[in-house]
Design an enzyme around this catalytic site. Sequence first.
Site, PDB file in Angstrom:
ATOM      1  N   GLN A  92       0.845  -1.200   0.000  1.00  0.00           N
ATOM      2  CA  GLN A  92       0.000   0.000   0.000  1.00  0.00           C
ATOM      3  C   GLN A  92       0.879   1.247   0.000  1.00  0.00           C
ATOM      4  O   GLN A  92       1.788   1.379   0.829  1.00  0.00           O
ATOM      5  CB  GLN A  92      -0.911   0.005   1.241  1.00  0.00           C
ATOM      6  CG  GLN A  92      -1.893   1.163   1.275  1.00  0.00           C
ATOM      7  CD  GLN A  92      -2.830   1.101   2.482  1.00  0.00           C
ATOM      8  OE1 GLN A  92      -2.690   0.241   3.361  1.00  0.00           O
ATOM      9  NE2 GLN A  92      -3.775   2.021   2.531  1.00  0.00           N
ATOM     10  N   HIS A  98      -8.487   1.743  -0.375  1.00  0.00           N
ATOM     11  CA  HIS A  98      -9.024   1.798  -1.732  1.00  0.00           C
ATOM     12  C   HIS A  98      -9.039   0.387  -2.299  1.00  0.00           C
ATOM     13  O   HIS A  98      -8.142  -0.415  -2.042  1.00  0.00           O
ATOM     14  CB  HIS A  98      -8.189   2.715  -2.625  1.00  0.00           C
ATOM     15  CG  HIS A  98      -6.715   2.490  -2.524  1.00  0.00           C
ATOM     16  ND1 HIS A  98      -5.953   3.013  -1.502  1.00  0.00           N
ATOM     17  CD2 HIS A  98      -5.866   1.788  -3.315  1.00  0.00           C
ATOM     18  CE1 HIS A  98      -4.699   2.649  -1.670  1.00  0.00           C
ATOM     19  NE2 HIS A  98      -4.614   1.892  -2.747  1.00  0.00           N
TER      20      HIS A  98
HETATM   21  P1  5GP Z   1      -1.639   1.297  -3.546  1.00  0.00           P
HETATM   22  O1  5GP Z   1      -0.229   1.100  -3.993  1.00  0.00           O
HETATM   23  O2  5GP Z   1      -1.698   2.184  -2.326  1.00  0.00           O
HETATM   24  O3  5GP Z   1      -2.421   0.042  -3.383  1.00  0.00           O
HETATM   25  O4  5GP Z   1      -2.376   2.042  -4.728  1.00  0.00           O
HETATM   26  C1  5GP Z   1      -2.359   3.419  -4.901  1.00  0.00           C
HETATM   27  C2  5GP Z   1      -2.824   3.676  -6.308  1.00  0.00           C
HETATM   28  O5  5GP Z   1      -3.161   5.054  -6.421  1.00  0.00           O
HETATM   29  C3  5GP Z   1      -1.754   3.408  -7.368  1.00  0.00           C
HETATM   30  O6  5GP Z   1      -2.250   2.445  -8.290  1.00  0.00           O
HETATM   31  C4  5GP Z   1      -1.511   4.768  -8.011  1.00  0.00           C
HETATM   32  O7  5GP Z   1      -1.291   4.681  -9.396  1.00  0.00           O
HETATM   33  C5  5GP Z   1      -2.776   5.517  -7.676  1.00  0.00           C
HETATM   34  N1  5GP Z   1      -2.585   6.961  -7.550  1.00  0.00           N
HETATM   35  C6  5GP Z   1      -1.602   7.589  -6.862  1.00  0.00           C
HETATM   36  N2  5GP Z   1      -1.753   8.917  -6.938  1.00  0.00           N
HETATM   37  C7  5GP Z   1      -2.869   9.134  -7.689  1.00  0.00           C
HETATM   38  C8  5GP Z   1      -3.545  10.325  -8.115  1.00  0.00           C
HETATM   39  O8  5GP Z   1      -3.157  11.453  -7.829  1.00  0.00           O
HETATM   40  N3  5GP Z   1      -4.664  10.154  -8.894  1.00  0.00           N
HETATM   41  C9  5GP Z   1      -5.135   8.902  -9.220  1.00  0.00           C
HETATM   42  N4  5GP Z   1      -6.222   8.856  -9.977  1.00  0.00           N
HETATM   43  N5  5GP Z   1      -4.523   7.767  -8.821  1.00  0.00           N
HETATM   44  C10 5GP Z   1      -3.401   7.882  -8.062  1.00  0.00           C
END
Ligand code: 5GP
Length: 112
Positions: A92, A98
């Site tokens: 994460q 999310h």
């Molecule tokens: P995690 O790695 O926390 O599971 O996923 C975070 C996700 O958020 C990633 O897939 C990344 O591409 C997405 N993300 C990060 N910053 C932004 C942003 O400013 N806008 C959008 N739409 N997605 C984002």
Amino acid sequence: MDCLFCKIVAGEIPARKLYEDDQVIAFHDIGPQAPVHFLVIPKKHISTLNDLSAADTPLAGHILFTAQRLAKEQGCEEGFRVVMNCNDLGGQTVHHIHMHVLGQRQMAWPPG
Ligand code: 5GP
Ligand code: ZN
């Protein structure tokens, strides 16, 4: 609070929104890992799945059902992947829970 996804909820950072109601918002991931890749998040700030409480279980179900409904809308009824990464070891990077929804390509197992 300095939270990227709270800023998207507040409209302070733009996002390509797919859906919004009083509890959740869904928007396309900025770095898509599949032809369809969107995120479903609660409007309420919850940092990680470890911080989910029993009172949040209807919200968690609503996130899951929203993911399913939007996946169908995005043409993924034949199959798709949902992912929730929990905390640093779980991969994460944004600490506001999310649900990733990925589709329109063959998924592999195990995930990396
Ligand atoms: P995690 O790695 O926390 O599971 O996923 C975070 C996700 O958020 C990633 O897939 C990344 O591409 C997405 N993300 C990060 N910053 C932004 C942003 O400013 N806008 C959008 N739409 N997605 C984002
Ligand atoms: Zn937040």
